[in-house]
Design a protein around this motif. Sequence first.
Motif, PDB file in Angstrom:
ATOM      1  N   GLU A   1      21.611 -74.600   0.980  1.00 36.28           N
ATOM      2  CA  GLU A   1      21.040 -73.292   1.285  1.00 36.28           C
ATOM      3  C   GLU A   1      22.211 -72.261   1.871  1.00 36.28           C
ATOM      4  O   GLU A   1      22.144 -71.376   1.689  1.00 36.28           O
ATOM      5  CB  GLU A   1      19.727 -73.481   1.936  1.00 36.28           C
ATOM      6  CG  GLU A   1      18.558 -74.168   1.131  1.00 36.28           C
ATOM      7  CD  GLU A   1      17.291 -74.273   1.943  1.00 36.28           C
ATOM      8  OE1 GLU A   1      17.275 -74.093   3.369  1.00 36.28           O
ATOM      9  OE2 GLU A   1      16.524 -74.597   1.192  1.00 36.28           O
ATOM     10  N   GLU A   2      22.505 -72.826   3.116  1.00 31.18           N
ATOM     11  CA  GLU A   2      23.702 -72.051   3.932  1.00 31.18           C
ATOM     12  C   GLU A   2      24.887 -71.554   2.837  1.00 31.18           C
ATOM     13  O   GLU A   2      25.196 -70.647   3.105  1.00 31.18           O
ATOM     14  CB  GLU A   2      24.074 -72.864   4.900  1.00 31.18           C
ATOM     15  CG  GLU A   2      23.125 -72.902   5.931  1.00 31.18           C
ATOM     16  CD  GLU A   2      23.706 -73.790   7.076  1.00 31.18           C
ATOM     17  OE1 GLU A   2      24.697 -74.319   7.209  1.00 31.18           O
ATOM     18  OE2 GLU A   2      22.760 -74.362   8.149  1.00 31.18           O
ATOM     19  N   GLN A   3      25.149 -72.389   2.113  1.00 29.65           N
ATOM     20  CA  GLN A   3      26.391 -72.149   1.050  1.00 29.65           C
ATOM     21  C   GLN A   3      25.891 -71.193   0.040  1.00 29.65           C
ATOM     22  O   GLN A   3      26.741 -70.389  -0.410  1.00 29.65           O
ATOM     23  CB  GLN A   3      26.830 -73.632   0.511  1.00 29.65           C
ATOM     24  CG  GLN A   3      27.508 -74.337   1.388  1.00 29.65           C
ATOM     25  CD  GLN A   3      28.021 -75.839   0.789  1.00 29.65           C
ATOM     26  OE1 GLN A   3      27.649 -76.093  -0.369  1.00 29.65           O
ATOM     27  NE2 GLN A   3      28.812 -76.470   1.504  1.00 29.65           N
TER      28      GLN A   3
ATOM     29  N   GLU B   1      18.809 -82.511   5.842  1.00 27.00           N
ATOM     30  CA  GLU B   1      20.317 -81.928   6.264  1.00 27.00           C
ATOM     31  C   GLU B   1      20.988 -81.348   4.817  1.00 27.00           C
ATOM     32  O   GLU B   1      21.761 -80.455   5.128  1.00 27.00           O
ATOM     33  CB  GLU B   1      21.026 -83.070   7.037  1.00 27.00           C
ATOM     34  CG  GLU B   1      20.413 -83.325   8.309  1.00 27.00           C
ATOM     35  CD  GLU B   1      21.121 -84.364   9.219  1.00 27.00           C
ATOM     36  OE1 GLU B   1      22.349 -84.796   8.734  1.00 27.00           O
ATOM     37  OE2 GLU B   1      20.730 -84.747  10.277  1.00 27.00           O
TER      38      GLU B   1
ATOM     39  N   GLU C   1      19.697 -78.173   3.840  1.00 31.45           N
ATOM     40  CA  GLU C   1      19.976 -77.006   4.712  1.00 31.45           C
ATOM     41  C   GLU C   1      21.692 -76.703   4.397  1.00 31.45           C
ATOM     42  O   GLU C   1      21.728 -75.518   4.182  1.00 31.45           O
ATOM     43  CB  GLU C   1      19.812 -77.471   6.139  1.00 31.45           C
ATOM     44  CG  GLU C   1      18.471 -77.525   6.299  1.00 31.45           C
ATOM     45  CD  GLU C   1      18.177 -77.999   7.814  1.00 31.45           C
ATOM     46  OE1 GLU C   1      19.238 -78.097   8.772  1.00 31.45           O
ATOM     47  OE2 GLU C   1      17.229 -78.384   8.274  1.00 31.45           O
ATOM     48  N   GLN C   2      22.446 -77.590   4.115  1.00 27.66           N
ATOM     49  CA  GLN C   2      23.895 -77.313   3.947  1.00 27.66           C
ATOM     50  C   GLN C   2      24.074 -76.403   2.741  1.00 27.66           C
ATOM     51  O   GLN C   2      24.761 -75.502   2.543  1.00 27.66           O
ATOM     52  CB  GLN C   2      24.725 -78.442   3.965  1.00 27.66           C
ATOM     53  CG  GLN C   2      24.968 -79.164   5.351  1.00 27.66           C
ATOM     54  CD  GLN C   2      25.650 -80.388   5.292  1.00 27.66           C
ATOM     55  OE1 GLN C   2      25.716 -80.806   3.978  1.00 27.66           O
ATOM     56  NE2 GLN C   2      25.946 -80.910   6.490  1.00 27.66           N
TER      57      GLN C   2
ATOM     58  N   GLU D   1      23.568 -68.935   0.511  1.00 26.48           N
ATOM     59  CA  GLU D   1      23.577 -67.654   1.086  1.00 26.48           C
ATOM     60  C   GLU D   1      24.920 -67.089   1.404  1.00 26.48           C
ATOM     61  O   GLU D   1      25.145 -65.798   1.401  1.00 26.48           O
ATOM     62  CB  GLU D   1      22.714 -67.652   2.499  1.00 26.48           C
ATOM     63  CG  GLU D   1      21.286 -67.960   2.482  1.00 26.48           C
ATOM     64  CD  GLU D   1      20.574 -68.231   3.644  1.00 26.48           C
ATOM     65  OE1 GLU D   1      21.311 -68.416   4.691  1.00 26.48           O
ATOM     66  OE2 GLU D   1      19.555 -68.632   3.496  1.00 26.48           O
ATOM     67  N   ALA D   2      25.769 -67.811   1.564  1.00 29.78           N
ATOM     68  CA  ALA D   2      27.274 -67.490   1.884  1.00 29.78           C
ATOM     69  C   ALA D   2      27.941 -67.019   0.703  1.00 29.78           C
ATOM     70  O   ALA D   2      29.054 -66.549   0.692  1.00 29.78           O
ATOM     71  CB  ALA D   2      28.030 -68.300   2.574  1.00 29.78           C
TER      72      ALA D   2
END
Length: 88
Positions: A59-61, A53, A56-57, A63-64
């Motif tokens: 990686e999302e940050q 988890e 994933e967080q 990408e953003a």
Amino acid sequence: MGFGGISIWQLLIILVIVLLLFGTKKLRGMGGDLGSAIKSFRKSMKEESADDEKTEQLEEQAEAGEKPTEETEPPAEEEIATAHKEKA
């Protein structure tokens, strides 16, 4: 009929044979070992899912284009002392 075609009496006979072969102390030890193995497995699965988890967080940050929210702690004094000793 019991479980899968095995009656209760057949299960009791098998239990008595197992008790005679291994003894109660050995079976108690095996049960404790099995319980601790299951507990350890569950703990590692929970830790792995928590790590997934966090990954994933991050990686999302990334990408953003955001800065990671997870702060890194400075190394402890013991770690620094150990590193200096290893270099010497």
